[in-house]
Design a protein around this motif. Sequence first.
Motif, PDB file in Angstrom:
ATOM      1  N   ARG A  50     -44.306  13.040  24.542  1.00  0.00           N
ATOM      2  CA  ARG A  50     -45.643  13.438  24.075  1.00  0.00           C
ATOM      3  C   ARG A  50     -45.698  14.905  23.678  1.00  0.00           C
ATOM      4  O   ARG A  50     -46.630  15.349  23.045  1.00  0.00           O
ATOM      5  CB  ARG A  50     -46.675  13.124  25.151  1.00  0.00           C
ATOM      6  CG  ARG A  50     -46.982  11.624  25.226  1.00  0.00           C
ATOM      7  CD  ARG A  50     -47.626  11.287  26.529  1.00  0.00           C
ATOM      8  NE  ARG A  50     -49.003  11.763  26.580  1.00  0.00           N
ATOM      9  CZ  ARG A  50     -49.654  12.003  27.709  1.00  0.00           C
ATOM     10  NH1 ARG A  50     -49.037  11.837  28.858  1.00  0.00           N
ATOM     11  NH2 ARG A  50     -50.895  12.432  27.686  1.00  0.00           N
ATOM     12  N   LYS A  51     -44.681  15.667  24.124  1.00  0.00           N
ATOM     13  CA  LYS A  51     -44.651  17.069  23.706  1.00  0.00           C
ATOM     14  C   LYS A  51     -43.944  17.220  22.362  1.00  0.00           C
ATOM     15  O   LYS A  51     -43.775  18.334  21.870  1.00  0.00           O
ATOM     16  CB  LYS A  51     -43.909  17.896  24.753  1.00  0.00           C
ATOM     17  CG  LYS A  51     -44.548  17.878  26.116  1.00  0.00           C
ATOM     18  CD  LYS A  51     -43.628  18.537  27.139  1.00  0.00           C
ATOM     19  CE  LYS A  51     -43.979  18.102  28.525  1.00  0.00           C
ATOM     20  NZ  LYS A  51     -42.953  18.505  29.499  1.00  0.00           N
ATOM     21  N   LEU A 106     -48.623  17.165  32.336  1.00  0.00           N
ATOM     22  CA  LEU A 106     -47.503  16.417  31.762  1.00  0.00           C
ATOM     23  C   LEU A 106     -47.190  16.874  30.342  1.00  0.00           C
ATOM     24  O   LEU A 106     -46.083  16.685  29.851  1.00  0.00           O
ATOM     25  CB  LEU A 106     -47.806  14.917  31.759  1.00  0.00           C
ATOM     26  CG  LEU A 106     -47.901  14.267  33.134  1.00  0.00           C
ATOM     27  CD1 LEU A 106     -48.224  12.793  33.014  1.00  0.00           C
ATOM     28  CD2 LEU A 106     -46.600  14.449  33.904  1.00  0.00           C
ATOM     29  N   ASP A 166     -44.998  22.375  28.096  1.00  0.00           N
ATOM     30  CA  ASP A 166     -43.573  22.615  27.836  1.00  0.00           C
ATOM     31  C   ASP A 166     -42.952  23.246  29.071  1.00  0.00           C
ATOM     32  O   ASP A 166     -43.571  24.076  29.727  1.00  0.00           O
ATOM     33  CB  ASP A 166     -43.411  23.583  26.655  1.00  0.00           C
ATOM     34  CG  ASP A 166     -43.559  22.851  25.341  1.00  0.00           C
ATOM     35  OD1 ASP A 166     -43.157  21.666  25.288  1.00  0.00           O
ATOM     36  OD2 ASP A 166     -44.088  23.439  24.383  1.00  0.00           O
ATOM     37  N   GLY A 167     -41.713  22.864  29.364  1.00  0.00           N
ATOM     38  CA  GLY A 167     -41.014  23.442  30.499  1.00  0.00           C
ATOM     39  C   GLY A 167     -41.222  22.654  31.779  1.00  0.00           C
ATOM     40  O   GLY A 167     -40.494  22.819  32.744  1.00  0.00           O
ATOM     41  N   VAL A 168     -42.241  21.772  31.792  1.00  0.00           N
ATOM     42  CA  VAL A 168     -42.455  20.913  32.963  1.00  0.00           C
ATOM     43  C   VAL A 168     -41.584  19.674  32.808  1.00  0.00           C
ATOM     44  O   VAL A 168     -41.549  19.072  31.736  1.00  0.00           O
ATOM     45  CB  VAL A 168     -43.943  20.515  33.080  1.00  0.00           C
ATOM     46  CG1 VAL A 168     -44.136  19.394  34.092  1.00  0.00           C
ATOM     47  CG2 VAL A 168     -44.786  21.728  33.443  1.00  0.00           C
ATOM     48  N   ALA A 169     -40.849  19.316  33.867  1.00  0.00           N
ATOM     49  CA  ALA A 169     -40.051  18.089  33.820  1.00  0.00           C
ATOM     50  C   ALA A 169     -41.000  16.919  34.066  1.00  0.00           C
ATOM     51  O   ALA A 169     -41.089  16.386  35.168  1.00  0.00           O
ATOM     52  CB  ALA A 169     -38.937  18.140  34.863  1.00  0.00           C
ATOM     53  N   SER A 170     -41.716  16.541  33.001  1.00  0.00           N
ATOM     54  CA  SER A 170     -42.824  15.586  33.126  1.00  0.00           C
ATOM     55  C   SER A 170     -42.419  14.278  33.796  1.00  0.00           C
ATOM     56  O   SER A 170     -43.184  13.696  34.546  1.00  0.00           O
ATOM     57  CB  SER A 170     -43.399  15.283  31.748  1.00  0.00           C
ATOM     58  OG  SER A 170     -43.713  16.466  31.077  1.00  0.00           O
ATOM     59  N   ARG A 171     -41.177  13.829  33.506  1.00  0.00           N
ATOM     60  CA  ARG A 171     -40.754  12.528  34.049  1.00  0.00           C
ATOM     61  C   ARG A 171     -40.765  12.511  35.569  1.00  0.00           C
ATOM     62  O   ARG A 171     -40.867  11.459  36.177  1.00  0.00           O
ATOM     63  CB  ARG A 171     -39.361  12.187  33.524  1.00  0.00           C
ATOM     64  CG  ARG A 171     -38.311  13.205  33.920  1.00  0.00           C
ATOM     65  CD  ARG A 171     -37.017  13.078  33.148  1.00  0.00           C
ATOM     66  NE  ARG A 171     -36.139  14.204  33.429  1.00  0.00           N
ATOM     67  CZ  ARG A 171     -36.226  15.394  32.840  1.00  0.00           C
ATOM     68  NH1 ARG A 171     -37.162  15.600  31.920  1.00  0.00           N
ATOM     69  NH2 ARG A 171     -35.414  16.371  33.174  1.00  0.00           N
ATOM     70  N   GLU A 207     -38.120  22.408  34.267  1.00  0.00           N
ATOM     71  CA  GLU A 207     -36.818  22.272  33.615  1.00  0.00           C
ATOM     72  C   GLU A 207     -36.028  23.553  33.845  1.00  0.00           C
ATOM     73  O   GLU A 207     -36.606  24.628  34.040  1.00  0.00           O
ATOM     74  CB  GLU A 207     -36.993  22.066  32.103  1.00  0.00           C
ATOM     75  CG  GLU A 207     -37.819  20.861  31.720  1.00  0.00           C
ATOM     76  CD  GLU A 207     -37.047  19.555  31.747  1.00  0.00           C
ATOM     77  OE1 GLU A 207     -35.932  19.517  32.309  1.00  0.00           O
ATOM     78  OE2 GLU A 207     -37.570  18.565  31.206  1.00  0.00           O
TER      79      GLU A 207
END
Lengths: 262, 798
Positions: free
Chosen positions: A194-195, B99, B102-107, B173
């Motif tokens: 989604r990003k 989520l 950027d830079g967040v490990a969304s998974r 990340e």
Amino acid sequence: MKRWSVLLAALLLPIPALALTGEEAMKKSQAAFLYPGKDFKARVLMKLINRDGQERVRELTMLRRNVGAPGGEQKYFMVFFKPNDVKDMSFMTYKYPAKDDDRWMFIPAVNMVKRIAAQDKRSSFVGSDFTYEDVSGRDIEDDSHAIEREEKVGGRDCYVVKSTPKTGDADFGHKLTWVDKANFLPLKEEQYDRKGARYKEFSADEVAEVKGFPTVVRRTMKNLQTGHRTEVGYSKTDYNLGIDDSLFSERFLRQPPRKWVD
Amino acid sequence: MTKIFLVEFSLRRPKLVLLLAALLTLVFLSQFPKMRTDTNPKHMLPDTSDVRVWNDKVDKTFALYEDTIVVGVENEVSAAGVLNPDTLGRLARITDAILLLDGVASRDVNGFTTITNVTAEAGTLKVGPLMPAAPKTAAEAKAFERTLFGNPLFVDRIISKDGKTTALYVPLEKGANGAEIAEKLRVIVAKEPGPERYYIAGDPVARDTFGAEMFKLMAIFSPIAGAIMFIAIQLMFRNLALSATMMGVSMVAIIWSMGLLIGVGFPVHIMSSMAPVFLMAIATDSIHIFNEFYFRYRERRGDQDAKLTAIRETMAAVNRPVRYTALATAAGFAVMLFMNIIPVQVFGGLIAFGTIVLRLLSFSFIPAVLTFVSEDKLKAAAEGAARDRLGPALGRLGAFGAARPGLTVAAVLVLAAISVWGMSKIHINNNLVSWFKADSEIRVADTAMNAALGGTSLGYLVVESIEPPPKSLLRGDLPPGGEETLGAARRVSSAPEFMKDPAAMRWIEGLQRHLEASKVVGKTFSVADYVKRINRVLHEDDAKFDAVPDTKDSVGQYLFLFSMSAKPSDLDNVVDPTFTKANVWVQMKTWDADAMRQVIAATAAYQTAHPLPVTVKPAGIAYFNLVWNEEVLGDLVLGFSLALAVVFVILALDFRSLKWALVAYTPLLFTILLIYGVVGFVGKDFDMPLSVMSTLSLGMAVDFAIHFVSRFRQRREEEGARETVAESLAWTAARPGKGIMRNALLFAAAFSVMMAAPLTPYMAVGAFIVAMMLLSALFTLLLLPALVMLGRRWLAVE
């Protein structure tokens, strides 16, 4: 003079009836990839490989039977051989278009068949990088599709179709599919989160003709964020074996007929 | 009179000297824009250190993240706590926004909407997100509450027992900018105002706060310290040119040292951020030059070239003590180069360099500037200096020590005895979170989260099977059954799949219960928890099945079932792909390094009581803190002994006498004894900043004794025939003693600023140095005369 001008106009105007829309390309692709034949069987070897090259193996026999036309209902039956402790576990799915699937699992250690909720088609299939959707297909209607461009993959002409979810609940933003113009098999797929970052990559590594059906017999799914990948190889692939509908039942889930699962 | 080349050169070519100094300063200043900070506590040890290599390996094996930000949400207003539709809606929206960052490990973001839950509803096994959508009604929220508390894995991890606090774990990340993401998180939660309180915590936030405070120290507190010193010097000497010279010298030394540090490519750590204040304080040693210059100038008043003569005489008189104090200070800091903690090494080298620069400037820059000071102003200032009360008062202090040596020494000995008792109470501990003040955002968040949930300090215990397992285990663990089961059991127990063995599972479960009995452990978590959960859920949520099943195949099949729908990381975090290693998560309620020590001890005790062919190795940030704590202790012992030895050697070289070296040593030892005694009584943890201070303080505090003894012996040589030993002592206490006391006061003034700094290590260092300087000046002026009187025969001063 009037006749000439009609002919000229006809030559100059675009001919929409003959060009393929993105949706049609994806429909044809799904039919070629997931629906060929009346039924299908393969021995599947999955290698789950992490960033360090450590491997885990899943081995199973997969049976499929089409209930309806391409895009319609299907039934799947899987029996596991490896890893050793899951030997004889079996898994069955009734796949419906535009509706949650029905799934059952047989757990031999406790001699129990359990229904499994299927609300999340985007979750991992047996711990691999493939999701349930990657294995059995995503509803065409869930996304809007557009042919972005045409491109060659491994020397074969492809449509590049961009599919964007119509509702925002999917965990991915969009995907690109490289659909072979000749046989409509997806040769490559890129999934974007989604990003907008590319995070998963599918490739059809080997295509073989089985009973006249072009079949992807080796494929890889790579997760670019975790460095994890899954390699899948099909062997003993066959079509139109006459698999009976009665196979897809709890009774056979507990004791799959030997002739289908060897 | 011996002429010093550098001084002579500076007196003849003052402009050239000043120009050279200015040019060099510009060169070093040009490095400043390249400055970067490093606030990661992990970098205290080199990346080749065993603990960092091991921790990296564990992170990789179990797909763990190095950095995780924790967002705490607390609702004290609603009766349902956070489990009401409004708050849950906010949580869902907040998570969704996170989520997309950027830079967040969304998974792998774990909160209500994303964490994997295993349930059985109407006979259907469900493995999926706990809360796919926020409940809309109170009844739905109530149902959600039942689901949430129905899974013990969640309690104390993402929900507090009272339902008032939840946590959202946001892993980053590699290479992501924690500070930026934390700022975005603050913006996201600010968009959801309501009765909730939000806390943003975790390592990256702590580091960010730390970095900001470090800059504050350098950019605000250092200049304030400078200003205070400037005012103090001005009050002492009433000559703007002199005060400016002294400040100029320290500025030049600071710019050269920091410029070198930055230019060579080192980042600024917590230790080196204190360098400006230290150098400023060390620069005050040149006060002895001004102090003596004023006396000499007054004596030479009316002579031709009174100023130049006074400068030459002053430099000759202070040459030796100033050189040796510089040597002692530089050596005291240079021993840090032998320590294991990188920032301490860098800091030691930095200050040693700065000290040498300062001394170089004392013999060039200062004489050069003095040539420009107008005689009129000097006269006025020297008159002012003559009317002082400090000198005579200090003279009386020294005279008292000389007159009542027995009493003085006895009093000091009593104090020392009490201090030794206090020292026995010293507790060595490091607690990174307590480096922040109690009302800081990070401490408030940490305290709140620790009170509500299982603990913010995370350690791991990596359980690994040893190959091959002993036969006894195989026999003891055989499930009932025929040959096939026997074969299966033999196969399962072979090392690669060992963690699926029910014996291993139960052992891990037992270890968890054993650890949870400890006060410091809030929550533990392992692969056994998943297995038990699935077993129970498969059996209609029957509490009887909340246990590890009896066969290895069941364990394998349960985990396979789980992995069919869970996030890959769910299993990866707790078990390696080959099932030879399991990772037990241990959440502790305190960042004390001691907590992890207790966990390790409890684990060892459990292992002894329940032998199993496995090794258990600690890992994680909590373990790192423990290792680091022990390194600090080892370093302290090493550094302290080195510094003691080096300082003693320098004293002996300076005085060319072991006896005098011993005497000069004593005030220093008593000072340190006294301070540690107080540290013990106050109950302050003996941590990294303090241990470093104790080492470097040796080199700084001994300065006073060097000045005192050098000048006293000079006096005896010059005036020994005309005055008694006691008189010479009183003179030394009055004249160089004035320089000593002024030096101590300036030092204390500069460092007192740090007591108002926003980080507790800075405050501790500030208090430590202020106390040390004042005490060591006092001991030098009072105790040294007493000791010299008592040992005058032994020292042969009569």
